[in-house]
Design a protein around this motif. Structure first.
Motif, PDB file in Angstrom:
ATOM      1  N   THR A  28      62.156  46.106  46.234  1.00 17.09           N
ATOM      2  CA  THR A  28      61.837  47.525  46.106  1.00 17.09           C
ATOM      3  C   THR A  28      62.698  48.364  47.034  1.00 17.09           C
ATOM      4  O   THR A  28      63.103  49.470  46.686  1.00 17.09           O
ATOM      5  CB  THR A  28      60.342  47.768  46.402  1.00 17.09           C
ATOM      6  N   THR A  29      63.009  47.826  48.222  1.00 17.65           N
ATOM      7  CA  THR A  29      63.856  48.540  49.166  1.00 17.65           C
ATOM      8  C   THR A  29      65.239  48.763  48.568  1.00 17.65           C
ATOM      9  O   THR A  29      65.820  49.833  48.691  1.00 17.65           O
ATOM     10  CB  THR A  29      63.977  47.749  50.483  1.00 17.65           C
ATOM     11  N   LYS A  30      65.763  47.770  47.872  1.00 17.65           N
ATOM     12  CA  LYS A  30      67.076  47.915  47.238  1.00 17.65           C
ATOM     13  C   LYS A  30      67.014  48.901  46.072  1.00 17.65           C
ATOM     14  O   LYS A  30      67.899  49.724  45.908  1.00 17.65           O
ATOM     15  CB  LYS A  30      67.574  46.560  46.768  1.00 17.65           C
ATOM     16  N   ILE A  31      65.970  48.811  45.259  1.00 22.10           N
ATOM     17  CA  ILE A  31      65.840  49.706  44.108  1.00 22.10           C
ATOM     18  C   ILE A  31      65.746  51.157  44.573  1.00 22.10           C
ATOM     19  O   ILE A  31      66.390  52.036  44.033  1.00 22.10           O
ATOM     20  CB  ILE A  31      64.595  49.344  43.265  1.00 22.10           C
ATOM     21  N   SER A  32      64.939  51.387  45.591  1.00 22.40           N
ATOM     22  CA  SER A  32      64.702  52.758  46.029  1.00 22.40           C
ATOM     23  C   SER A  32      65.729  53.234  47.043  1.00 22.40           C
ATOM     24  O   SER A  32      65.697  54.386  47.456  1.00 22.40           O
ATOM     25  CB  SER A  32      63.298  52.868  46.626  1.00 22.40           C
ATOM     26  N   GLN A  33      66.635  52.350  47.458  1.00 20.63           N
ATOM     27  CA  GLN A  33      67.662  52.674  48.448  1.00 20.63           C
ATOM     28  C   GLN A  33      67.048  53.237  49.723  1.00 20.63           C
ATOM     29  O   GLN A  33      67.509  54.228  50.272  1.00 20.63           O
ATOM     30  CB  GLN A  33      68.683  53.646  47.864  1.00 20.63           C
ATOM     31  N   ALA A  34      65.974  52.601  50.169  1.00 21.63           N
ATOM     32  CA  ALA A  34      65.285  53.050  51.377  1.00 21.63           C
ATOM     33  C   ALA A  34      66.180  52.861  52.594  1.00 21.63           C
ATOM     34  O   ALA A  34      66.945  51.910  52.683  1.00 21.63           O
ATOM     35  CB  ALA A  34      63.981  52.279  51.561  1.00 21.63           C
ATOM     36  N   ARG A  35      66.061  53.751  53.520  1.00 21.57           N
ATOM     37  CA  ARG A  35      66.863  53.660  54.745  1.00 21.57           C
ATOM     38  C   ARG A  35      66.241  52.698  55.734  1.00 21.57           C
ATOM     39  O   ARG A  35      66.930  52.107  56.542  1.00 21.57           O
ATOM     40  CB  ARG A  35      66.973  55.038  55.392  1.00 21.57           C
ATOM     41  N   VAL A  36      64.935  52.595  55.700  1.00 23.52           N
ATOM     42  CA  VAL A  36      64.219  51.738  56.642  1.00 23.52           C
ATOM     43  C   VAL A  36      63.800  50.478  55.903  1.00 23.52           C
ATOM     44  O   VAL A  36      63.098  50.545  54.901  1.00 23.52           O
ATOM     45  CB  VAL A  36      62.968  52.467  57.202  1.00 23.52           C
ATOM     46  N   ARG A  37      64.218  49.322  56.395  1.00 24.96           N
ATOM     47  CA  ARG A  37      63.819  48.048  55.784  1.00 24.96           C
ATOM     48  C   ARG A  37      62.456  47.660  56.347  1.00 24.96           C
ATOM     49  O   ARG A  37      62.247  47.663  57.550  1.00 24.96           O
ATOM     50  CB  ARG A  37      64.834  46.969  56.102  1.00 24.96           C
TER      51      ARG A  37
ATOM     52  N   ILE B 108      56.995  57.841  54.245  1.00 27.18           N
ATOM     53  CA  ILE B 108      58.329  58.439  54.353  1.00 27.18           C
ATOM     54  C   ILE B 108      58.587  59.386  53.183  1.00 27.18           C
ATOM     55  O   ILE B 108      59.092  60.501  53.366  1.00 27.18           O
ATOM     56  CB  ILE B 108      59.409  57.337  54.414  1.00 27.18           C
ATOM     57  N   GLU B 109      58.221  58.953  51.995  1.00 27.21           N
ATOM     58  CA  GLU B 109      58.460  59.786  50.814  1.00 27.21           C
ATOM     59  C   GLU B 109      57.539  61.008  50.791  1.00 27.21           C
ATOM     60  O   GLU B 109      57.940  62.081  50.343  1.00 27.21           O
ATOM     61  CB  GLU B 109      58.316  58.975  49.526  1.00 27.21           C
ATOM     62  N   LEU B 110      56.319  60.855  51.283  1.00 27.70           N
ATOM     63  CA  LEU B 110      55.428  62.022  51.382  1.00 27.70           C
ATOM     64  C   LEU B 110      56.006  63.042  52.345  1.00 27.70           C
ATOM     65  O   LEU B 110      55.954  64.258  52.087  1.00 27.70           O
ATOM     66  CB  LEU B 110      54.027  61.592  51.828  1.00 27.70           C
TER      67      LEU B 110
ATOM     68  N   ARG C 142      63.046  66.570  47.756  1.00 26.30           N
ATOM     69  CA  ARG C 142      61.875  66.398  46.880  1.00 26.30           C
ATOM     70  C   ARG C 142      62.254  65.675  45.595  1.00 26.30           C
ATOM     71  O   ARG C 142      61.543  64.777  45.146  1.00 26.30           O
ATOM     72  CB  ARG C 142      61.252  67.746  46.551  1.00 26.30           C
ATOM     73  N   GLN C 143      63.374  66.047  45.002  1.00 31.95           N
ATOM     74  CA  GLN C 143      63.803  65.409  43.754  1.00 31.95           C
ATOM     75  C   GLN C 143      64.091  63.924  43.961  1.00 31.95           C
ATOM     76  O   GLN C 143      63.834  63.116  43.084  1.00 31.95           O
ATOM     77  CB  GLN C 143      65.049  66.102  43.201  1.00 31.95           C
ATOM     78  N   GLU C 144      64.642  63.570  45.114  1.00 31.29           N
ATOM     79  CA  GLU C 144      64.925  62.165  45.405  1.00 31.29           C
ATOM     80  C   GLU C 144      63.652  61.403  45.766  1.00 31.29           C
ATOM     81  O   GLU C 144      63.556  60.207  45.520  1.00 31.29           O
ATOM     82  CB  GLU C 144      65.934  62.055  46.546  1.00 31.29           C
ATOM     83  N   ALA C 145      62.687  62.087  46.368  1.00 25.76           N
ATOM     84  CA  ALA C 145      61.478  61.425  46.863  1.00 25.76           C
ATOM     85  C   ALA C 145      60.494  61.079  45.750  1.00 25.76           C
ATOM     86  O   ALA C 145      59.810  60.053  45.839  1.00 25.76           O
ATOM     87  CB  ALA C 145      60.789  62.303  47.904  1.00 25.76           C
ATOM     88  N   ILE C 146      60.409  61.877  44.721  1.00 25.84           N
ATOM     89  CA  ILE C 146      59.385  61.679  43.690  1.00 25.84           C
ATOM     90  C   ILE C 146      59.490  60.324  42.995  1.00 25.84           C
ATOM     91  O   ILE C 146      58.500  59.599  42.907  1.00 25.84           O
ATOM     92  CB  ILE C 146      59.360  62.862  42.699  1.00 25.84           C
ATOM     93  N   PRO C 147      60.682  59.905  42.509  1.00 30.68           N
ATOM     94  CA  PRO C 147      60.746  58.576  41.872  1.00 30.68           C
ATOM     95  C   PRO C 147      60.434  57.439  42.844  1.00 30.68           C
ATOM     96  O   PRO C 147      59.784  56.463  42.485  1.00 30.68           O
ATOM     97  CB  PRO C 147      62.189  58.470  41.369  1.00 30.68           C
ATOM     98  N   LYS C 148      60.885  57.592  44.083  1.00 31.10           N
ATOM     99  CA  LYS C 148      60.614  56.560  45.084  1.00 31.10           C
ATOM    100  C   LYS C 148      59.124  56.499  45.397  1.00 31.10           C
ATOM    101  O   LYS C 148      58.556  55.417  45.543  1.00 31.10           O
ATOM    102  CB  LYS C 148      61.399  56.838  46.362  1.00 31.10           C
ATOM    103  N   LEU C 149      58.500  57.664  45.490  1.00 36.89           N
ATOM    104  CA  LEU C 149      57.065  57.723  45.759  1.00 36.89           C
ATOM    105  C   LEU C 149      56.285  57.063  44.627  1.00 36.89           C
ATOM    106  O   LEU C 149      55.341  56.306  44.874  1.00 36.89           O
ATOM    107  CB  LEU C 149      56.622  59.172  45.947  1.00 36.89           C
ATOM    108  N   ARG C 150      56.700  57.302  43.397  1.00 38.98           N
ATOM    109  CA  ARG C 150      56.046  56.654  42.249  1.00 38.98           C
ATOM    110  C   ARG C 150      56.193  55.136  42.324  1.00 38.98           C
ATOM    111  O   ARG C 150      55.237  54.398  42.102  1.00 38.98           O
ATOM    112  CB  ARG C 150      56.625  57.170  40.941  1.00 38.98           C
ATOM    113  N   LEU C 151      57.406  54.675  42.620  1.00 36.68           N
ATOM    114  CA  LEU C 151      57.664  53.243  42.701  1.00 36.68           C
ATOM    115  C   LEU C 151      56.818  52.578  43.780  1.00 36.68           C
ATOM    116  O   LEU C 151      56.141  51.576  43.527  1.00 36.68           O
ATOM    117  CB  LEU C 151      59.150  52.987  42.974  1.00 36.68           C
ATOM    118  N   HIS C 152      56.825  53.153  44.974  1.00 40.70           N
ATOM    119  CA  HIS C 152      56.062  52.554  46.072  1.00 40.70           C
ATOM    120  C   HIS C 152      54.555  52.642  45.837  1.00 40.70           C
ATOM    121  O   HIS C 152      53.820  51.695  46.142  1.00 40.70           O
ATOM    122  CB  HIS C 152      56.424  53.222  47.402  1.00 40.70           C
ATOM    123  N   SER C 153      54.108  53.753  45.278  1.00 38.74           N
ATOM    124  CA  SER C 153      52.673  53.899  44.994  1.00 38.74           C
ATOM    125  C   SER C 153      52.230  52.904  43.923  1.00 38.74           C
ATOM    126  O   SER C 153      51.157  52.300  44.041  1.00 38.74           O
ATOM    127  CB  SER C 153      52.356  55.327  44.541  1.00 38.74           C
TER     128      SER C 153
END
Length: 93
Positions: A2-11, A24-26, A36-47
């Protein structure tokens, strides 16, 4: 993964990491339009990942109550049926 998919900065690791990523996404939702535009898909994925983990835990506990220790045999057999062909395939490569 998921970290790779979402390109998270923090592992992070396991479920506590997913909860951290949700936080982080919130926080990113409070930023500018681009954040905000970058955070929404990541927030959906992590949630979704956290929700599936919680649902899996609930279903596992419920099945354990119904089937007892036999559920472990069912789970182990299912995993073996998935793993053995892949192991053989990888070995041939």
């Amino acid at each position: 993964m998921t970290t790779k998919i979402s390109q998270a900065r923090v592992r992070t690791t396991h479920v506590s990491g997913m909860a951290t990523d949700v936080g982080i996404e919130l926080a990113a939702l409070m930023g500018g339009q681009k954040l905000r535009q970058e955070a929404i898909p990541k927030l959906r994925l992590h949630s979704l990942t956290l929700a599936c983990f919680a649902l899996g835990g609930f279903c596992g506990a419920l099945l354990f109550q119904i089937l007892g220790f036999w559920i472990f045999t069912v789970a182990a057999t299912s995993l073996l049926l998935i793993a053995v062909p892949e192991t053989l395939r990888a070995h041939r490569l």
